[in-house]
Design a protein around this motif. Structure first.
Motif, PDB file in Angstrom:
ATOM      1  N   ILE A 341       0.862  -1.187   0.000  1.00  0.00           N
ATOM      2  CA  ILE A 341       0.000   0.000   0.000  1.00  0.00           C
ATOM      3  C   ILE A 341       0.895   1.232   0.000  1.00  0.00           C
ATOM      4  O   ILE A 341       1.753   1.388   0.872  1.00  0.00           O
ATOM      5  CB  ILE A 341      -0.932   0.002   1.215  1.00  0.00           C
ATOM      6  N   ILE A 342       0.721   2.102  -0.993  1.00  0.00           N
ATOM      7  CA  ILE A 342       1.602   3.240  -1.197  1.00  0.00           C
ATOM      8  C   ILE A 342       0.799   4.532  -1.286  1.00  0.00           C
ATOM      9  O   ILE A 342      -0.435   4.517  -1.264  1.00  0.00           O
ATOM     10  CB  ILE A 342       2.435   3.062  -2.493  1.00  0.00           C
ATOM     11  N   SER A 343       1.516   5.635  -1.397  1.00  0.00           N
ATOM     12  CA  SER A 343       0.869   6.918  -1.649  1.00  0.00           C
ATOM     13  C   SER A 343       0.333   6.910  -3.078  1.00  0.00           C
ATOM     14  O   SER A 343       1.082   6.678  -4.030  1.00  0.00           O
ATOM     15  CB  SER A 343       1.882   8.057  -1.464  1.00  0.00           C
ATOM     16  N   PHE A 344      -0.952   7.164  -3.216  1.00  0.00           N
ATOM     17  CA  PHE A 344      -1.597   6.933  -4.503  1.00  0.00           C
ATOM     18  C   PHE A 344      -2.606   8.045  -4.781  1.00  0.00           C
ATOM     19  O   PHE A 344      -3.379   8.439  -3.909  1.00  0.00           O
ATOM     20  CB  PHE A 344      -2.308   5.576  -4.469  1.00  0.00           C
ATOM     21  N   SER A 345      -2.599   8.533  -6.023  1.00  0.00           N
ATOM     22  CA  SER A 345      -3.542   9.566  -6.426  1.00  0.00           C
ATOM     23  C   SER A 345      -4.009   9.279  -7.842  1.00  0.00           C
ATOM     24  O   SER A 345      -3.196   8.986  -8.729  1.00  0.00           O
ATOM     25  CB  SER A 345      -2.877  10.950  -6.361  1.00  0.00           C
ATOM     26  N   LEU A 346      -5.320   9.351  -8.058  1.00  0.00           N
ATOM     27  CA  LEU A 346      -5.883   9.060  -9.370  1.00  0.00           C
ATOM     28  C   LEU A 346      -6.930  10.103  -9.733  1.00  0.00           C
ATOM     29  O   LEU A 346      -7.871  10.336  -8.980  1.00  0.00           O
ATOM     30  CB  LEU A 346      -6.527   7.666  -9.378  1.00  0.00           C
ATOM     31  N   LYS A 347      -6.750  10.699 -10.904  1.00  0.00           N
ATOM     32  CA  LYS A 347      -7.734  11.618 -11.464  1.00  0.00           C
ATOM     33  C   LYS A 347      -8.269  11.005 -12.752  1.00  0.00           C
ATOM     34  O   LYS A 347      -7.560  10.905 -13.752  1.00  0.00           O
ATOM     35  CB  LYS A 347      -7.096  12.980 -11.746  1.00  0.00           C
ATOM     36  N   ALA A 348      -9.506  10.573 -12.706  1.00  0.00           N
ATOM     37  CA  ALA A 348     -10.145   9.968 -13.867  1.00  0.00           C
ATOM     38  C   ALA A 348     -11.638  10.218 -13.775  1.00  0.00           C
ATOM     39  O   ALA A 348     -12.210  10.255 -12.682  1.00  0.00           O
ATOM     40  CB  ALA A 348      -9.848   8.480 -13.942  1.00  0.00           C
ATOM     41  N   LEU A 349     -12.285  10.358 -14.928  1.00  0.00           N
ATOM     42  CA  LEU A 349     -13.701  10.691 -14.938  1.00  0.00           C
ATOM     43  C   LEU A 349     -14.582   9.519 -14.530  1.00  0.00           C
ATOM     44  O   LEU A 349     -15.487   9.650 -13.715  1.00  0.00           O
ATOM     45  CB  LEU A 349     -14.096  11.178 -16.341  1.00  0.00           C
ATOM     46  N   LYS A 350     -14.303   8.329 -15.079  1.00  0.00           N
ATOM     47  CA  LYS A 350     -15.185   7.188 -14.821  1.00  0.00           C
ATOM     48  C   LYS A 350     -14.422   5.889 -15.043  1.00  0.00           C
ATOM     49  O   LYS A 350     -14.416   5.336 -16.137  1.00  0.00           O
ATOM     50  CB  LYS A 350     -16.404   7.245 -15.733  1.00  0.00           C
ATOM     51  N   VAL A 351     -13.780   5.377 -14.005  1.00  0.00           N
ATOM     52  CA  VAL A 351     -13.087   4.094 -14.091  1.00  0.00           C
ATOM     53  C   VAL A 351     -14.117   2.974 -13.955  1.00  0.00           C
ATOM     54  O   VAL A 351     -14.933   2.981 -13.045  1.00  0.00           O
ATOM     55  CB  VAL A 351     -12.009   3.969 -12.997  1.00  0.00           C
ATOM     56  N   LEU A 352     -14.055   1.997 -14.863  1.00  0.00           N
ATOM     57  CA  LEU A 352     -15.035   0.919 -14.846  1.00  0.00           C
ATOM     58  C   LEU A 352     -14.613  -0.238 -13.951  1.00  0.00           C
ATOM     59  O   LEU A 352     -15.440  -0.834 -13.269  1.00  0.00           O
ATOM     60  CB  LEU A 352     -15.258   0.400 -16.280  1.00  0.00           C
ATOM     61  N   LYS A 353     -13.316  -0.557 -13.947  1.00  0.00           N
ATOM     62  CA  LYS A 353     -12.853  -1.736 -13.230  1.00  0.00           C
ATOM     63  C   LYS A 353     -11.519  -1.476 -12.555  1.00  0.00           C
ATOM     64  O   LYS A 353     -10.594  -0.971 -13.178  1.00  0.00           O
ATOM     65  CB  LYS A 353     -12.728  -2.920 -14.191  1.00  0.00           C
ATOM     66  N   VAL A 354     -11.414  -1.843 -11.267  1.00  0.00           N
ATOM     67  CA  VAL A 354     -10.173  -1.723 -10.510  1.00  0.00           C
ATOM     68  C   VAL A 354      -9.874  -3.058  -9.842  1.00  0.00           C
ATOM     69  O   VAL A 354     -10.749  -3.659  -9.215  1.00  0.00           O
ATOM     70  CB  VAL A 354     -10.260  -0.607  -9.450  1.00  0.00           C
ATOM     71  N   CYS A 355      -8.624  -3.541  -9.986  1.00  0.00           N
ATOM     72  CA  CYS A 355      -8.166  -4.768  -9.323  1.00  0.00           C
ATOM     73  C   CYS A 355      -6.966  -4.419  -8.455  1.00  0.00           C
ATOM     74  O   CYS A 355      -5.953  -3.931  -8.963  1.00  0.00           O
ATOM     75  CB  CYS A 355      -7.777  -5.826 -10.356  1.00  0.00           C
ATOM     76  N   LEU A 356      -7.084  -4.659  -7.156  1.00  0.00           N
ATOM     77  CA  LEU A 356      -6.027  -4.305  -6.210  1.00  0.00           C
ATOM     78  C   LEU A 356      -5.572  -5.547  -5.458  1.00  0.00           C
ATOM     79  O   LEU A 356      -6.378  -6.247  -4.848  1.00  0.00           O
ATOM     80  CB  LEU A 356      -6.532  -3.253  -5.218  1.00  0.00           C
ATOM     81  N   THR A 357      -4.279  -5.821  -5.523  1.00  0.00           N
ATOM     82  CA  THR A 357      -3.679  -6.914  -4.765  1.00  0.00           C
ATOM     83  C   THR A 357      -2.700  -6.316  -3.772  1.00  0.00           C
ATOM     84  O   THR A 357      -1.672  -5.751  -4.164  1.00  0.00           O
ATOM     85  CB  THR A 357      -2.943  -7.901  -5.691  1.00  0.00           C
ATOM     86  N   PHE A 358      -3.034  -6.399  -2.495  1.00  0.00           N
ATOM     87  CA  PHE A 358      -2.184  -5.820  -1.451  1.00  0.00           C
ATOM     88  C   PHE A 358      -1.281  -6.908  -0.880  1.00  0.00           C
ATOM     89  O   PHE A 358      -1.754  -7.923  -0.357  1.00  0.00           O
ATOM     90  CB  PHE A 358      -3.025  -5.188  -0.353  1.00  0.00           C
ATOM     91  N   VAL A 359       0.025  -6.678  -0.986  1.00  0.00           N
ATOM     92  CA  VAL A 359       1.019  -7.642  -0.519  1.00  0.00           C
ATOM     93  C   VAL A 359       1.377  -7.335   0.932  1.00  0.00           C
ATOM     94  O   VAL A 359       1.558  -6.179   1.314  1.00  0.00           O
ATOM     95  CB  VAL A 359       2.290  -7.580  -1.392  1.00  0.00           C
ATOM     96  N   GLY A 360       1.484  -8.368   1.744  1.00  0.00           N
ATOM     97  CA  GLY A 360       1.845  -8.174   3.145  1.00  0.00           C
ATOM     98  C   GLY A 360       0.630  -8.264   4.049  1.00  0.00           C
ATOM     99  O   GLY A 360      -0.499  -8.446   3.611  1.00  0.00           O
ATOM    100  N   SER A 361       0.876  -8.118   5.347  1.00  0.00           N
ATOM    101  CA  SER A 361      -0.198  -8.234   6.337  1.00  0.00           C
ATOM    102  C   SER A 361      -0.559  -6.859   6.883  1.00  0.00           C
ATOM    103  O   SER A 361       0.058  -5.855   6.568  1.00  0.00           O
ATOM    104  CB  SER A 361       0.237  -9.157   7.482  1.00  0.00           C
ATOM    105  N   PHE A 362      -1.580  -6.831   7.729  1.00  0.00           N
ATOM    106  CA  PHE A 362      -2.074  -5.589   8.322  1.00  0.00           C
ATOM    107  C   PHE A 362      -1.948  -5.685   9.850  1.00  0.00           C
ATOM    108  O   PHE A 362      -2.934  -5.912  10.545  1.00  0.00           O
ATOM    109  CB  PHE A 362      -3.531  -5.355   7.918  1.00  0.00           C
ATOM    110  N   PRO A 363      -0.741  -5.504  10.358  1.00  0.00           N
ATOM    111  CA  PRO A 363      -0.564  -5.679  11.800  1.00  0.00           C
ATOM    112  C   PRO A 363      -1.083  -4.521  12.635  1.00  0.00           C
ATOM    113  O   PRO A 363      -1.318  -4.668  13.818  1.00  0.00           O
ATOM    114  CB  PRO A 363       0.960  -5.808  11.941  1.00  0.00           C
ATOM    115  N   GLU A 364      -1.292  -3.349  12.009  1.00  0.00           N
ATOM    116  CA  GLU A 364      -1.695  -2.176  12.772  1.00  0.00           C
ATOM    117  C   GLU A 364      -2.864  -1.482  12.086  1.00  0.00           C
ATOM    118  O   GLU A 364      -3.075  -1.609  10.886  1.00  0.00           O
ATOM    119  CB  GLU A 364      -0.521  -1.203  12.912  1.00  0.00           C
ATOM    120  N   THR A 365      -3.589  -0.687  12.852  1.00  0.00           N
ATOM    121  CA  THR A 365      -4.707   0.071  12.293  1.00  0.00           C
ATOM    122  C   THR A 365      -4.245   1.032  11.211  1.00  0.00           C
ATOM    123  O   THR A 365      -4.962   1.321  10.253  1.00  0.00           O
ATOM    124  CB  THR A 365      -5.428   0.851  13.414  1.00  0.00           C
ATOM    125  N   ALA A 366      -3.009   1.518  11.345  1.00  0.00           N
ATOM    126  CA  ALA A 366      -2.481   2.460  10.355  1.00  0.00           C
ATOM    127  C   ALA A 366      -2.485   1.857   8.958  1.00  0.00           C
ATOM    128  O   ALA A 366      -2.709   2.547   7.966  1.00  0.00           O
ATOM    129  CB  ALA A 366      -1.063   2.882  10.742  1.00  0.00           C
TER     130      ALA A 366
END
Length: 529
Positions: A341-366
């Motif tokens: 999970i990285i710093s991410f910014s997207l400007k688009a009018l109408k995205v139809l499909k998004v596929c996200l694969t997050f690598v690693g675990s989530f040990p903290e609320t952050a």
């Protein structure tokens, strides 16, 4: 009855019978000749001869059986040669044992020679070569006027006179695992004036390549050519480019010169060290018509900005050092991301499909904070796929959900892919999180692997319908941060499908009836509750 059905099929025109045969393994096609005289005629003139690895599959350890198969192949090709029958495609697999049998090599050359004399259009040769052994290509292959598609795997061109290469009608050229030199490749390119699709992969000895004067070249793929140092492309018609390499140069923009490739639409870059922030920025500033961009294992990328009105599809896979992505592509349709999970910014009018694969675990609320922010900036597509290691990693704490708005509230189709099976007793909690992420879904799929074999999967699917019209509900904590009521106030029906019967029917039924105030129907389809 069966006889009548056989007769009906046999009565079909020969081109249709041959079309049917094209979907059948070649051994079974040969066996069809004994069904009837009609089928025998269709087989005799069948223009697609496919003697691939599957054809030899059960016989490779048995040299005698290989000899018999090659004699069978020769008889088939020779019979067509005697009758001057047309061959559209000739595909031949050459096992390693064959390379050490002079008699078999002569037979192979004979079959290829017959196919060329019959003006074969598509020629595919696959050699199972050893470290020092390669099949020496038949001299006439590279001077054929009829071949339009040539795919060579593991062949040797040492006996080919580099000045005698002339393939005037070739449109597709594939070289894979072939030892070559720059001169042979250059003469080959020069001898294919109308080629449209070129692929060079794992060609040891290839150090530089210049593609110019090929007015019809549409697609080029360069893959894992270890010694390749310089690529110069002067092809204004080029629309698809794939570069897969592990080049180690400090200034890779000097390696690939693509000044005239202004019409490029598809670009795939797979390189551990060659693609840097600076080089990519410079490249995209020159290629303004690119519609599809895929960055795969580009370890040198750190902070990139991608912009363009033509960009429709973006993919990032395993770019391990990437920490920031800024995307300004108003016409983007599809986005795929695989990584931390990285710093991410997207400007688009109408995205139809998004596929996200997050690598690693989530040990903290952050980490969940970052995931929610990533989802929020993904332009709220109509279809969203999330790939997360475990169900526990996907559970966003309730206290966090109560303070933040749903990040993907316009999503209609949501799919969660897990590497491990979820605990069925905790399925309600997982569903609750997913319906918070996207609170007005039409469909939800939760899918997971059942073991080390990734093809063995299980899933639970949900279909939802809602009462209409949907009115704004006052004084509700669950959707106070949404522009419309969440599912709890307007869900009308739920249908759950769990073909393996892994879902806890009673628990899910209780969950929906307790949380959906207008639920009229709950239906479960699958195994035992």
């Amino acid at each position: 009855m069966e006889q009548e059905l056989d007769d009906r099929i046999s009565a079909l025109p020969e081109p249709i019978l041959q079309h049917i045969l094209s979907f059948i393994p070649f051994k079974q096609i040969a066996q069809s000749s004994i069904v009837s005289k009609t089928w025998n005629m269709a087989w005799t003139s069948f223009p697609f001869l496919k003697f691939d690895r599957e054809f030899f599959h059960d016989t490779e350890p048995k040299q005698q059986r290989i000899n018999e198969l090659y004699n069978f192949i020769e008889r088939i090709v020779l019979n067509r040669h005697r009758q001057e029958l047309y061959i559209q495609k000739f595909e031949l697999y050459i096992p390693l044992q064959t390379l050490h049998q002079q008699g078999l090599l002569a037979l192979v050359n004979s079959c290829i020679g017959y196919a060329i004399e019959l003006n074969v259009k598509e020629l595919n040769l696959y050699t199972e070569s050893g470290h020092f052994s390669h099949y020496s290509l038949h001299q006439n292959v590279l001077v054929s006027k009829s071949i339009t598609e040539l795919c060579l795997y593991g062949c040797n061109l040492k006996l080919i006179n580099s000045g005698d290469i002339n393939l005037p009608n070739l449109k597709k050229l594939v070289f894979d695992t072939i030892p070559v030199n720059d001169q042979i490749i250059q003469n080959l390119v020069d001898g294919c004036p109308v080629v449209e699709d070129v692929r060079f992969s794992s060609c040891d000895g290839l150090e530089s390549i210049k593609l110019s004067g090929i007015s019809k070249l549409m697609a080029l793929e360069l893959g894992f050519n270890r010694k390749l140092k310089t690529v110069v492309l002067q092809a204004s018609s080029l629309q698809s480019l794939k570069i897969k390499s592990s080049l180690k140069y400090p200034e890779p923009w000097r390696i690939f010169n693509m000044v005239t490739c202004k019409n490029l639409k598809k670009l795939l870059l797979y390189s551990t060290n060659a693609v840097t922030d600076r080089w990519l920025h410079k490249l995209l500033s020159e290629l303004l018509l690119v519609e599809e961009l895929c960055l795969l294992r580009c370890f040198m990328l750190e902070r990139i900005k991608i912009s363009g009105h033509c960009m429709k599809s973006l993919s990032f896979y395993s770019c391990q050092n990437l920490v920031e992505v800024d995307i300004d592509t108003p016409n983007l349709d599809n986005l795929s991301y695989n990584g931390q999970i990285i710093s991410f910014s997207l400007k688009a009018l109408k995205v139809l499909k998004v596929c996200l694969t997050f690598v690693g675990s989530f040990p903290e609320t952050a980490s969940h904070d970052k995931m929610i922010e990533f989802l929020r900036k993904s332009s709220d597509p109509k279809s969203l796929t999330l790939d997360i290691s475990t169900a526990e990693d996907a559970i966003i704490p309730k206290e966090l959900r109560q303070t933040l708005p749903s990040p993907s509230y316009n999503v209609k189709q949501l799919k969660l892919q897990l590497n491990e099976p979820p605990i069925m007793s905790g399925m309600n909690k997982l569903v609750d999180v997913l319906l918070w992420i996207s609170p007005h879904l039409d469909g939800l799929i939760i899918e997971w692997g059942l073991g080390p074999v990734t093809s063995c999967m299980d899933n639970i699917s949900f279909k939802f319908s809602y009462k209409k019209p949907i009115y704004k509900v006052e004084n509700t904590n669950c959707c106070k941060l949404l522009p419309f009521p969440c599912w709890r106030h307007c869900l009308k029906t739920v249908q759950i499908e769990s073909l393996r019967g892994s879902a806890d029917k009673k628990s899910l039924k209780k969950y929906f009836y307790e949380n959906a105030e207008n639920l009229k129907r709950f239906k479960y389809v699958g195994g035992p509750p």
